[in-house]
Design a protein around this motif. Structure first.
Motif, PDB file in Angstrom:
ATOM      1  N   UNK A  87     -28.618  -5.111 154.414  1.00 47.53           N
ATOM      2  CA  UNK A  87     -27.686  -6.034 155.070  1.00 47.53           C
ATOM      3  C   UNK A  87     -27.379  -5.510 156.471  1.00 47.53           C
ATOM      4  N   UNK A  88     -26.929  -6.399 157.325  1.00 53.62           N
ATOM      5  CA  UNK A  88     -26.508  -5.969 158.655  1.00 53.62           C
ATOM      6  C   UNK A  88     -25.195  -5.196 158.583  1.00 53.62           C
ATOM      7  N   UNK A  89     -25.097  -4.132 159.341  1.00 54.95           N
ATOM      8  CA  UNK A  89     -23.872  -3.324 159.355  1.00 54.95           C
ATOM      9  C   UNK A  89     -22.674  -4.138 159.792  1.00 54.95           C
ATOM     10  N   UNK A  90     -22.852  -5.011 160.797  1.00 60.60           N
ATOM     11  CA  UNK A  90     -21.708  -5.773 161.292  1.00 60.60           C
ATOM     12  C   UNK A  90     -21.229  -6.787 160.263  1.00 60.60           C
ATOM     13  N   UNK A  91     -22.165  -7.486 159.614  1.00 58.14           N
ATOM     14  CA  UNK A  91     -21.766  -8.448 158.590  1.00 58.14           C
ATOM     15  C   UNK A  91     -21.116  -7.751 157.399  1.00 58.14           C
ATOM     16  N   UNK A  92     -21.611  -6.566 157.072  1.00 56.02           N
ATOM     17  CA  UNK A  92     -21.041  -5.842 155.941  1.00 56.02           C
ATOM     18  C   UNK A  92     -19.603  -5.426 156.226  1.00 56.02           C
ATOM     19  N   UNK A  93     -19.374  -4.818 157.378  1.00 53.92           N
ATOM     20  CA  UNK A  93     -18.016  -4.368 157.716  1.00 53.92           C
ATOM     21  C   UNK A  93     -17.070  -5.558 157.797  1.00 53.92           C
ATOM     22  N   UNK A  94     -17.532  -6.656 158.387  1.00 56.95           N
ATOM     23  CA  UNK A  94     -16.699  -7.846 158.475  1.00 56.95           C
ATOM     24  C   UNK A  94     -16.377  -8.380 157.085  1.00 56.95           C
ATOM     25  N   UNK A  95     -17.375  -8.383 156.196  1.00 51.65           N
ATOM     26  CA  UNK A  95     -17.143  -8.859 154.841  1.00 51.65           C
ATOM     27  C   UNK A  95     -16.143  -8.013 154.081  1.00 51.65           C
ATOM     28  N   UNK A  96     -16.178  -6.713 154.303  1.00 54.19           N
ATOM     29  CA  UNK A  96     -15.196  -5.819 153.679  1.00 54.19           C
ATOM     30  C   UNK A  96     -13.800  -6.127 154.213  1.00 54.19           C
ATOM     31  N   UNK A  97     -13.693  -6.332 155.527  1.00 50.06           N
ATOM     32  CA  UNK A  97     -12.398  -6.595 156.153  1.00 50.06           C
ATOM     33  C   UNK A  97     -11.785  -7.898 155.674  1.00 50.06           C
ATOM     34  N   UNK A  98     -12.603  -8.938 155.519  1.00 43.99           N
ATOM     35  CA  UNK A  98     -12.038 -10.241 155.150  1.00 43.99           C
ATOM     36  C   UNK A  98     -12.022 -10.491 153.650  1.00 43.99           C
ATOM     37  N   UNK A  99     -12.450  -9.510 152.860  1.00 49.37           N
ATOM     38  CA  UNK A  99     -12.390  -9.632 151.411  1.00 49.37           C
ATOM     39  C   UNK A  99     -13.599 -10.279 150.776  1.00 49.37           C
ATOM     40  N   UNK A 100     -14.578 -10.684 151.582  1.00 51.39           N
ATOM     41  CA  UNK A 100     -15.795 -11.284 151.024  1.00 51.39           C
ATOM     42  C   UNK A 100     -16.585 -10.260 150.213  1.00 51.39           C
ATOM     43  N   UNK A 101     -16.570  -9.001 150.677  1.00 51.18           N
ATOM     44  CA  UNK A 101     -17.270  -7.915 149.987  1.00 51.18           C
ATOM     45  C   UNK A 101     -16.254  -7.122 149.170  1.00 51.18           C
ATOM     46  N   UNK A 102     -16.389  -7.076 147.855  1.00 49.63           N
ATOM     47  CA  UNK A 102     -15.407  -6.359 147.026  1.00 49.63           C
ATOM     48  C   UNK A 102     -15.475  -4.846 147.224  1.00 49.63           C
ATOM     49  N   UNK A 103     -14.444  -4.173 146.758  1.00 50.71           N
ATOM     50  CA  UNK A 103     -14.297  -2.740 146.998  1.00 50.71           C
ATOM     51  C   UNK A 103     -15.372  -1.904 146.323  1.00 50.71           C
ATOM     52  N   UNK A 104     -16.041  -2.445 145.313  1.00 47.41           N
ATOM     53  CA  UNK A 104     -17.061  -1.655 144.613  1.00 47.41           C
ATOM     54  C   UNK A 104     -18.401  -1.633 145.337  1.00 47.41           C
ATOM     55  N   UNK A 105     -18.509  -2.343 146.464  1.00 52.57           N
ATOM     56  CA  UNK A 105     -19.754  -2.371 147.237  1.00 52.57           C
ATOM     57  C   UNK A 105     -19.633  -1.395 148.402  1.00 52.57           C
ATOM     58  N   UNK A 106     -20.593  -0.492 148.526  1.00 49.42           N
ATOM     59  CA  UNK A 106     -20.622   0.497 149.604  1.00 49.42           C
ATOM     60  C   UNK A 106     -21.938   0.354 150.366  1.00 49.42           C
TER      61      UNK A 106
END
Length: 383
Positions: A266-285
């Motif tokens: 995945x793209x680093x920027x999309x991943x960090x954004x997804x973590x920030x907005x809650x799209x990516x759950x906490x169990x995903x690193x």
């Protein structure tokens, strides 16, 4: 006299049967202007997150900082019509007609820069260029200007993958021993998938060949991809649902977030954004692999030399490189800044303590990348 590269690019016009009379990206007849028009158009060939970046963040802020200017967007999802767009831009340049847009944000910017279709800019017109690493400027060619950076990383579900792969060889082995738990988007639809494919292909190439494929059109080296494509075709049975390749970067993230897969590039920027907005759950690193690493680098903007609104386009380009805009890009999509971090707020600096945008492993030159995408579609799915 036209440059040899521009003459060579004209072949694209004939190849796609473009009618030279209508050269705007939407197909409408190009209009004339005296260059003073403050209504600008940005052409985007990208995913929806970049569309949102411009329409919801950058453009409103630019218009607020520059009263009297209006900026519109012409959007091509996933660059589905890149070949036609390049041909139209070439035709507009040759005929000296308005192409219909004034700033280009697309993966083919370096290609059209090499073909002489963009306006070269210097620090005299865009002072912020003095703060951009020279390696990035050189990679942009004659008119390509870096404005954000990112890299592809390996995202994984920590509940099912306690110890992620550390190398490409480890990753390929993991995919085969965990069938159905990995996928990547078709490379023509998203850069994260293209990065995975590029990385597998690069594993079989020499360092010199990798460098050449990243810096210039090199069809003579593409036979070296055969081993990598064979490896990719051999993964089909182990990829999600026996070879389902999502359409775009966002669909991959959705599969990962919903638990349908355990790992994906995945793209680093999309991943960090997804973590920030809650799209990516906490169990995903996320992590980076090595031998080789996934690719990354800058995204480039270019001003078509045929645009009659050069002054306005330079004003917008200069603003995008300002600390204000670079902070907005970092906050909105977690894009790596391309100007010196010490010019940005401490909160932005804290996001990228180890980012070295000048030394990220580059992907392929746009012409080679286009050939790679076509070859992947022919050789990999369903094999």
């Amino acid at each position: 006299m036209k440059s040899p590269r521009l003459i060579a690019t004209l072949a694209a016009v004939a190849a796609v049967g473009v009618t030279l009379a209508g050269c705007s990206p939407s197909g409408a007849s190009a209009s004339s202007s005296d260059g003073s028009d403050k209504t600008l158009t940005v052409f985007l060939s990208a995913d929806t997150n970049i569309q949102d970046l411009w329409q919801k963040t950058l453009i409103p802020a630019f218009e607020n900082d520059n009263p009297g200017y209006t900026v519109k967007v012409d959007f091509d999802l996933h660059g589905a019509h890149d070949q036609q767009t390049v041909a139209k831009l070439t035709a507009a340049t040759v005929q000296q007609k308005d192409p219909g847009y004034d700033l280009v944000d697309a993966g083919f910017v370096t290609q059209v820069a090499a073909s002489g279709l963009l306006t070269p800019v210097t620090a005299d017109q865009v002072p912020a260029l003095a703060d951009v690493p020279q390696t990035l400027l050189q990679a942009g060619g004659n008119g390509g200007v870096p404005y954000r950076g990112s890299s592809v990383v390996l995202a994984y579900d920590t509940t099912t993958v306690p110890t992620p792969p550390k190398t490409l060889a480890d990753l390929l082995s993991w995919i085969k021993t965990h069938p159905g738990r990995f996928t990547y988007c078709a490379p023509s639809t998203g850069g994260s998938g293209a990065s995975f494919v590029t990385t597998v292909l690069d594993q079989s190439l020499s360092a010199d060949d990798r460098t050449t494929l990243a810096t210039e059109a090199a069809p003579q080296l593409e036979s070296g991809w055969d081993a990598g494509f064979a490896t990719l075709a051999g993964l089909n049975a182990s990829v999600f649902q026996n070879g389902v390749y999502p359409n775009g970067n966002s669909q991959v993230l959705d599969l990962l977030a919903s638990g349908q897969i355990s790992m994906a590039p995945v793209w680093s920027d999309q991943f960090v954004t997804g973590v920030k907005n809650g799209q990516i759950p906490a169990n995903i690193a996320s992590t980076q692999i090595s031998d080789p690493s996934f690719t990354g680098g800058a995204s480039y903007l270019g001003i078509p030399s045929a645009s009659p609104r050069q002054a306005g386009a330079q004003k917008l380009l200069s603003w995008v490189l300002s600390p204000t805009a670079q902070a907005l890009i970092a906050d909105s999509i977690s894009g790596y800044p391309v100007i010196s971090l010490d010019k940005l707020p401490a909160s932005v600096q804290a996001l990228f303590p180890n980012a070295d945008i000048a030394n990220l492993r580059p992907g392929y030159f746009s012409a080679n990348a286009a050939d790679m995408n076509k070859a992947w579609a022919q050789k990999v799915p369903g094999k």
